[in-house]
Design an enzyme around this catalytic site. Structure first.
Site, PDB file in Angstrom:
ATOM      1  N   GLU A 109       3.213   3.132 -23.572  1.00 30.13           N
ATOM      2  CA  GLU A 109       3.692   1.746 -23.528  1.00 30.13           C
ATOM      3  C   GLU A 109       3.552   1.146 -24.922  1.00 30.13           C
ATOM      4  OE1 GLU A 109       3.005  -2.756 -22.080  1.00 30.13           O
ATOM      5  OE2 GLU A 109       1.351  -1.417 -22.520  1.00 30.13           O
ATOM      6  N   ASP A 156       0.827  -1.216   0.000  1.00 30.17           N
ATOM      7  CA  ASP A 156       0.000   0.000   0.000  1.00 30.17           C
ATOM      8  C   ASP A 156       0.860   1.265   0.000  1.00 30.17           C
ATOM      9  OD1 ASP A 156       0.940   0.205   2.633  1.00 30.17           O
ATOM     10  OD2 ASP A 156      -0.771  -0.929   3.419  1.00 30.17           O
ATOM     11  N   ARG A 170       6.736 -10.582  -9.869  1.00 32.92           N
ATOM     12  CA  ARG A 170       5.978  -9.676  -8.992  1.00 32.92           C
ATOM     13  C   ARG A 170       6.014 -10.122  -7.527  1.00 32.92           C
ATOM     14  NH1 ARG A 170       0.771  -8.826 -13.171  1.00 32.92           N
ATOM     15  NH2 ARG A 170       2.053  -8.055 -14.894  1.00 32.92           N
ATOM     16  N   ASP A 224      -1.063   2.795 -20.833  1.00 36.80           N
ATOM     17  CA  ASP A 224      -1.103   1.345 -21.039  1.00 36.80           C
ATOM     18  C   ASP A 224      -1.629   1.008 -22.441  1.00 36.80           C
ATOM     19  OD1 ASP A 224      -0.833  -1.280 -19.745  1.00 36.80           O
ATOM     20  OD2 ASP A 224      -3.003  -1.429 -20.002  1.00 36.80           O
ATOM     21  N   HIS A 227       7.271  -5.343 -14.828  1.00 36.16           N
ATOM     22  CA  HIS A 227       6.270  -6.276 -14.303  1.00 36.16           C
ATOM     23  C   HIS A 227       5.726  -7.194 -15.403  1.00 36.16           C
ATOM     24  CE1 HIS A 227       4.067  -3.162 -16.254  1.00 36.16           C
ATOM     25  NE2 HIS A 227       2.896  -3.750 -16.026  1.00 36.16           N
ATOM     26  N   ASP A 228       6.153  -6.959 -16.641  1.00 39.29           N
ATOM     27  CA  ASP A 228       5.711  -7.794 -17.765  1.00 39.29           C
ATOM     28  C   ASP A 228       6.802  -8.722 -18.291  1.00 39.29           C
ATOM     29  OD1 ASP A 228       3.123  -6.749 -17.869  1.00 39.29           O
ATOM     30  OD2 ASP A 228       3.638  -5.198 -19.327  1.00 39.29           O
TER      31      ASP A 228
HETATM   32  C1  ARE Z   1      -2.580 -12.168 -17.925  1.00 37.14           C
HETATM   33  C2  ARE Z   1      -1.631 -13.314 -17.643  1.00 37.14           C
HETATM   34  C3  ARE Z   1      -0.590 -13.443 -18.747  1.00 37.14           C
HETATM   35  C4  ARE Z   1      -1.252 -13.565 -20.117  1.00 37.14           C
HETATM   36  C5  ARE Z   1      -2.202 -12.367 -20.330  1.00 37.14           C
HETATM   37  C6  ARE Z   1      -2.958 -12.398 -21.660  1.00 37.14           C
HETATM   38  O1  ARE Z   1      -1.003 -13.088 -16.392  1.00 37.14           O
HETATM   39  O2  ARE Z   1       0.239 -14.548 -18.505  1.00 37.14           O
HETATM   40  O3  ARE Z   1      -0.268 -13.523 -21.147  1.00 37.14           O
HETATM   41  O4  ARE Z   1      -3.140 -12.338 -19.218  1.00 37.14           O
HETATM   42  O5  ARE Z   1      -4.011 -13.258 -21.634  1.00 37.14           O
HETATM   43  C7  ARE Z   1      -2.402  -6.955 -17.133  1.00 37.14           C
HETATM   44  C8  ARE Z   1      -1.698  -7.768 -16.073  1.00 37.14           C
HETATM   45  C9  ARE Z   1      -1.272  -9.113 -16.636  1.00 37.14           C
HETATM   46  C10 ARE Z   1      -2.436  -9.841 -17.280  1.00 37.14           C
HETATM   47  C11 ARE Z   1      -3.122  -8.929 -18.292  1.00 37.14           C
HETATM   48  C12 ARE Z   1      -4.389  -9.532 -18.853  1.00 37.14           C
HETATM   49  O6  ARE Z   1      -0.582  -7.050 -15.617  1.00 37.14           O
HETATM   50  O7  ARE Z   1      -0.752  -9.906 -15.582  1.00 37.14           O
HETATM   51  O8  ARE Z   1      -1.869 -10.954 -17.953  1.00 37.14           O
HETATM   52  O9  ARE Z   1      -3.474  -7.690 -17.663  1.00 37.14           O
HETATM   53  O10 ARE Z   1      -5.263  -9.809 -17.826  1.00 37.14           O
HETATM   54  C13 ARE Z   1       1.356  -6.674 -25.187  1.00 37.14           C
HETATM   55  C14 ARE Z   1       0.715  -5.301 -25.177  1.00 37.14           C
HETATM   56  C15 ARE Z   1       1.125  -4.526 -23.945  1.00 37.14           C
HETATM   57  C16 ARE Z   1       0.804  -5.310 -22.663  1.00 37.14           C
HETATM   58  C17 ARE Z   1       1.508  -6.651 -22.768  1.00 37.14           C
HETATM   59  C18 ARE Z   1       1.191  -7.524 -21.560  1.00 37.14           C
HETATM   60  O11 ARE Z   1       1.086  -4.601 -26.378  1.00 37.14           O
HETATM   61  O12 ARE Z   1       0.412  -3.311 -23.925  1.00 37.14           O
HETATM   62  O13 ARE Z   1       1.094  -7.348 -23.974  1.00 37.14           O
HETATM   63  N1  ARE Z   1       1.216  -4.603 -21.429  1.00 37.14           N
HETATM   64  C19 ARE Z   1       0.274  -3.844 -20.591  1.00 37.14           C
HETATM   65  C20 ARE Z   1       0.689  -3.851 -19.120  1.00 37.14           C
HETATM   66  C21 ARE Z   1       0.351  -5.198 -18.536  1.00 37.14           C
HETATM   67  C22 ARE Z   1      -1.174  -5.325 -18.464  1.00 37.14           C
HETATM   68  C23 ARE Z   1      -1.825  -4.917 -19.723  1.00 37.14           C
HETATM   69  C24 ARE Z   1      -1.135  -4.288 -20.715  1.00 37.14           C
HETATM   70  C25 ARE Z   1      -3.288  -5.014 -19.802  1.00 37.14           C
HETATM   71  O14 ARE Z   1       1.985  -3.472 -18.976  1.00 37.14           O
HETATM   72  O15 ARE Z   1       0.876  -5.404 -17.252  1.00 37.14           O
HETATM   73  O16 ARE Z   1      -1.490  -6.699 -18.172  1.00 37.14           O
HETATM   74  O17 ARE Z   1      -3.800  -3.891 -19.091  1.00 37.14           O
HETATM   75  C26 ARE Z   1       5.496  -8.696 -27.671  1.00 37.14           C
HETATM   76  C27 ARE Z   1       4.330  -7.987 -28.358  1.00 37.14           C
HETATM   77  C28 ARE Z   1       3.792  -6.875 -27.482  1.00 37.14           C
HETATM   78  C29 ARE Z   1       3.349  -7.508 -26.172  1.00 37.14           C
HETATM   79  C30 ARE Z   1       4.592  -8.109 -25.515  1.00 37.14           C
HETATM   80  C31 ARE Z   1       4.288  -8.741 -24.167  1.00 37.14           C
HETATM   81  O18 ARE Z   1       6.641  -7.945 -27.724  1.00 37.14           O
HETATM   82  O19 ARE Z   1       4.703  -7.511 -29.588  1.00 37.14           O
HETATM   83  O20 ARE Z   1       2.706  -6.195 -28.105  1.00 37.14           O
HETATM   84  O21 ARE Z   1       2.753  -6.535 -25.347  1.00 37.14           O
HETATM   85  O22 ARE Z   1       5.165  -9.092 -26.362  1.00 37.14           O
HETATM   86  O23 ARE Z   1       3.429  -9.798 -24.287  1.00 37.14           O
END
Ligand code: ARE
Length: 578
Positions: free
Chosen positions: A357, A174, A472, A328, A423-424
């Site tokens: 992002e 928190d 995480r 995001d 975190h990703d």
């Molecule tokens: C959950 C699961 C994952 C699963 C995902 C999809 O934990 O294992 O892969 O679902 O089904 C947030 C949470 C995640 C959660 C997700 C969905 O933090 O834990 O994952 O929600 O519930 C792409 C996007 C990019 C995105 C990444 C994750 O372009 O914008 O995917 N990142 C943001 C945040 C995340 C967040 C979300 C988006 C959603 O930073 O934390 O996830 O709000 C390649 C591709 C990219 C891709 C990247 C990563 O390079 O070209 O486009 O990014 O790989 O996968």
């Protein structure tokens, strides 16, 4: 001469206004094909004796990637406009490259042959906030940083660090926890915090917003948040929040209404519904983030949605004095929305920072009218593949980074958000298979490269973890379990950015060939010229001529005496040329 490889296009990364007076011009040619390039340039309206009047300026090679060389020059056109072409020479022939193609001689009878930078309008100049260049970011995933107020813990909160993180478990991190540990961040030397989402949401990561105007109760209330921002500002730390505007969460009221009333809902136009009735499983029949039914995509083209989200953007700046927004899934939201978003944000706070992002080539968002920077994952991938996974060799590494550098204007590179992990992604130390020295070299490189570096919470004390959710874990606060050596190392690198003028963003970065198989690069500012030498090979390298330089820093893998230095594997040496 390989004319088919020659490329230039005005008003993007090849020709742009660096500031209100200066143009940067670049040209791409096939690698090692061209010996010299001259820029032929002039004011389009400057004619005499029936000829357009031009001057020549030599261009310098600013780098190479796998296939191409890049040439560069700067210019201050007195009337802020320019027509130009390129005179290319190899050993055998010379040719003039114009907008219309190749010519033997510079066509002087009509400026329409030439490339055109019509006018340098101040308002179009890409101008990120000044302070960003000197910022070292620290990314906090609030649920896992510190639990400072157990009374706020959601039900089923687990004892801190008692279990591995799962997609659904909670540990009670928190805002009070962050406030309690600001000393740790101050000691490290960072001066910007990027918080992943803090608004009311359902999950532990909070990317599924329920209410954009409320703090998630597990983190605290608005007063605690206000206090947090104030405490940060007191310490010279800026605060950036995560704007999840591509999609809402499942429990966002408008979406709940849509679930109930389908196409008849007054919020039907807030989303991208495909059928009258809304179906969530097994696949959503509306647009969503990926296929995640609990993250319905918002219709940012709808004026109501737009107004709502712009109100949110303004509110947290005006009421809480935050300094920036990280956007995001920024590339899936329409450009028109981001243009208005920028106007709104900059009106609320002129020097607020807007970070998109985007994991891919982001030039369309970095023209000055949308974002100030993007998360530089192409940088991340190159650094991880070279230093940690050892998947690519040094030449390839240099080529990849040089490629990324030339994908963007210099002004964009100066504020690129350079991260090693997040975190990703898996954590640095996990990528490096526990090799601490490799991790240190990555931090040395990240913190001395151009752009603004970001450290993911816990990396500085040696935390490990694989892909989400592994990355995480709860922050480790027991000092005996923290890697103090790594902490001191990163702390020292951050301090060097402040004490050595060329170490940070005032130094222009360039790779050099040391001829000895060390990774060598220079940082040059008006005040100082630094040479970085890093040994990523498995052999020791001796350097004879170090005595004429000042030793800025080295590690234990490097020994230095009056005459010579020996850089062993994983060793590094930083010299200031006198
Ligand atoms: C959950 C699961 C994952 C699963 C995902 C999809 O934990 O294992 O892969 O679902 O089904 C947030 C949470 C995640 C959660 C997700 C969905 O933090 O834990 O994952 O929600 O519930 C792409 C996007 C990019 C995105 C990444 C994750 O372009 O914008 O995917 N990142 C943001 C945040 C995340 C967040 C979300 C988006 C959603 O930073 O934390 O996830 O709000 C390649 C591709 C990219 C891709 C990247 C990563 O390079 O070209 O486009 O990014 O790989 O996968």
């Amino acid at each position: 001469m390989f004319k088919e490889a020659v490329h230039h296009r005005p008003k993007n990364n090849y020709a742009y206004a660096y500031d209100e007076k200066t143009l940067h011009i670049r040209l791409r040619t096939k690698k090692e094909d061209i010996d010299a390039v001259q820029l032929i340039h002039g004011d389009p309206y400057n004619w005499a004796d029936g000829h357009w009047q031009t001057e020549q300026k030599p261009m310098q090679k600013s780098g190479s990637d796998e296939l191409f060389d890049y040439w560069f020059t700067t210019l201050e056109p007195p009337y802020r406009r320019l027509r130009y072409s390129f005179l290319l020479q190899d050993g055998k022939e010379q040719t003039v490259f114009t907008e219309k193609g190749f010519y033997d001689e510079v066509p002087l009878d009509d400026t329409a042959y030439h490339f055109c930078f019509p006018f340098l309008n101040s308002v179009d100049v890409f101008q990120p906030p000044e302070w960003v260049k000197d910022t070292v970011w620290y990314q906090i995933f609030p649920e896992r940083f510190a639990n400072g107020d157990p009374t706020l813990d959601p039900e089923e909160t687990l004892p801190w660090g008692s279990k591995a993180p799962s997609p659904t478990n909670f540990f009670g991190g928190d805002f009070q926890g962050v406030i309690d540990h600001l000393d740790h961040l101050e000691k490290l030397g960072i001066n910007g915090i990027y918080f992943t989402p803090i608004f009311k949401a359902h999950s532990n990561h909070k990317y599924d917003t329920i209410d954009y105007m409320e703090i998630d109760p597990q983190f605290g209330d608005k007063e605690t948040f206000r206090k947090l921002v104030k405490e940060c500002h007191k310490r010279g730390i800026r605060v950036m929040l995560d704007a999840v505007f591509n999609h809402s969460g499942y429990y966002f009221e408008p979406f709940q209404d849509v679930l109930k009333n389908g196409i008849d809902s007054e919020y039907a136009e807030w989303f991208h519904l495909r059928e009258d009735e809304v179906v969530t499983e097994p696949m959503p029949n509306y647009d969503a983030f990926a296929y995640v039914s609990t993250m319905p995509k918002l219709n940012t083209e709808n004026p109501e949605v737009k107004n709502y989200l712009l109100k949110v953007a303004r509110y947290w700046i005006e009421e809480f004095d935050i300094d920036g927004w990280r956007l995001d899934v920024a590339n899936e939201v329409d450009h028109a929305f981001w243009r208005e978003f920028r106007q709104t944000v900059k009106e609320a706070k002129a020097d607020a920072y807007i970070l998109g992002e985007i994991w891919h080539d982001s030039m369309p968002w970095l023209q000055g009218d949308q974002f100030d920077a993007v998360m530089n994952y192409p940088f991340t991938n190159a650094v991880i593949d070279f230093f940690a996974k050892k998947k690519i060799g040094m030449e390839q590494f240099k080529n990849q980074l040089s490629h990324v550098q030339h994908m963007y204007p210099v002004s964009v590179n100066e504020v690129a958000f350079n991260l090693l992990d997040s975190h990703d992604t898996p954590r640095v130390l996990t990528y490096a298979d526990g090799d601490k020295r490799a991790a240190q070299l990555m931090y040395l490189f990240q913190l001395s490269y151009e752009g603004t570096p970001c450290i993911y919470y816990g990396d500085e004390i040696g935390m490990t973890g694989g892909q989400d959710p592994g990355c995480r874990k709860c922050m480790i606060w027991e000092e005996e379990d923290q890697d103090q050596e790594l902490f001191s190392f990163i702390q020292k690198m951050i301090a060097l950015r402040k004490t050595e003028p060329a170490f940070g963003n005032d130094g222009r970065f360039s790779f050099v060939d040391d001829g000895k198989n060390l990774l060598a690069y220079e940082k040059e500012s008006d005040k100082q010229s630094l040479l970085f030498l890093i040994n990523t090979s498995s052999h020791s390298v001796s350097l004879e001529d170090v005595s004429s330089s000042r030793i800025v820093d080295h590690n234990q893998q490097t020994t230095v005496n009056a005459e010579r230095a020996t850089v062993s594997p994983s060793g590094y040496l930083i010299l200031e040329k006198k």
